[in-house]
Design an enzyme around this catalytic site. Structure first.
Site, short mmCIF file in Angstrom:
data_model
loop_
_atom_site.label_atom_id
_atom_site.label_comp_id
_atom_site.label_asym_id
_atom_site.label_seq_id
_atom_site.Cartn_x
_atom_site.Cartn_y
_atom_site.Cartn_z
N ARG A 195 0.86 -1.18 0.00
CA ARG A 195 0.00 0.00 0.00
C ARG A 195 0.90 1.24 0.00
NH1 ARG A 195 -4.37 0.27 4.62
NH2 ARG A 195 -2.58 0.79 5.94
N SER A 217 -12.56 -3.73 1.44
CA SER A 217 -12.75 -3.27 2.81
C SER A 217 -14.22 -3.05 3.13
CB SER A 217 -12.02 -1.94 3.03
OG SER A 217 -10.63 -2.09 2.92
N LYS A 269 -4.78 6.07 10.56
CA LYS A 269 -5.53 7.01 9.75
C LYS A 269 -6.86 7.30 10.42
CE LYS A 269 -7.40 3.38 6.69
NZ LYS A 269 -7.59 2.95 5.29
#
Length: 210
Positions: free
Chosen positions: A31, A100, A129
């Site tokens: 990622r 997700s 995050k």
């Protein structure tokens, strides 16, 4: 399908795939959020080479077009990514897909596209995050597993070595983390510890860890 491992590190650079793959991780997500253009392409190609050398199933986050172009056979998309992704092209190209989810509505949407796994998070609070969703808790994993049936379920968000077995015991097929791998002083030893903690016998014995 089934996933090739019960542990699923998420990393931001290809070099981690070399290190964690060498230590025994067999499912790793790349990622990358801070590169673009030639630098991003070079990172993806390096990740692909490391994954091939170590027998790692490489999952690329977001960049499905590059996955098609570069021969990466697994991608991960968030809900917002589904808005823009060309799902027919993804399927026509033979890409496997993880999605997700954070709510039942998002789960319904994810299941409608025939994912190869569904991720639920954050199971515990995470500092990586800002998220509009509160901690889901391990009880939600059991609920999600009933809803997804045979689709593999990945737990993510605030998961540590001490919490990994409880996620498996609650119904997750695989447990994912970022900082509890790459933020450790000995990431290779951490991979081996996670593999031991999520092994079938260990989960049976220590599944109530929180």
């Amino acid at each position: 399908m089934s996933l090739p491992s019960r542990i699923y590190p998420v990393v931001d650079r290809a070099a981690w795939i070399d290190r964690l793959g060498g230590a025994g991780a067999r499912l790793i997500q790349l990622r990358v959020k801070d590169l673009e253009g030639a630098a991003l392409l070079a990172e993806i190609r390096a990740a692909r080479a490391h994954a091939a050398r170590h027998g790692v199933c490489l999952v690329l986050n977001d960049y499905w077009r590059l996955a098609l172009d570069e021969g990466i056979d697994f991608i991960h998309l968030g809900q917002e990514d589904l808005d823009e992704a060309d799902l027919p092209a993804i399927r026509a190209g033979g890409l496997k897909l993880g999605v997700s989810t954070h709510s039942t509505g998002e789960l319904d949407r994810a299941l409608s596209v025939g994912p190869d796994y569904v991720a639920l998070g954050p199971v515990w609070p995470t500092k990586l995050k800002q998220m509009p969703w509160g901690p889901q808790g391990v009880e939600r994993l059991a609920e999600w597993k009933r809803l997804v049936g045979a689709v593999p379920l990945v737990a993510i968000g605030g998961i540590t070595l001490a919490r990994a077995a409880s996620c498996i015991a609650a119904g997750a097929d695989c447990v994912s983390a970022v900082s509890d791998f790459i933020g450790q002083p000995d990431p290779e030893a951490q991979v081996r510890a996670w593999l031991a903690a999520t092994a079938e016998g260990a989960v049976f014995q220590h599944g109530s860890i929180t």
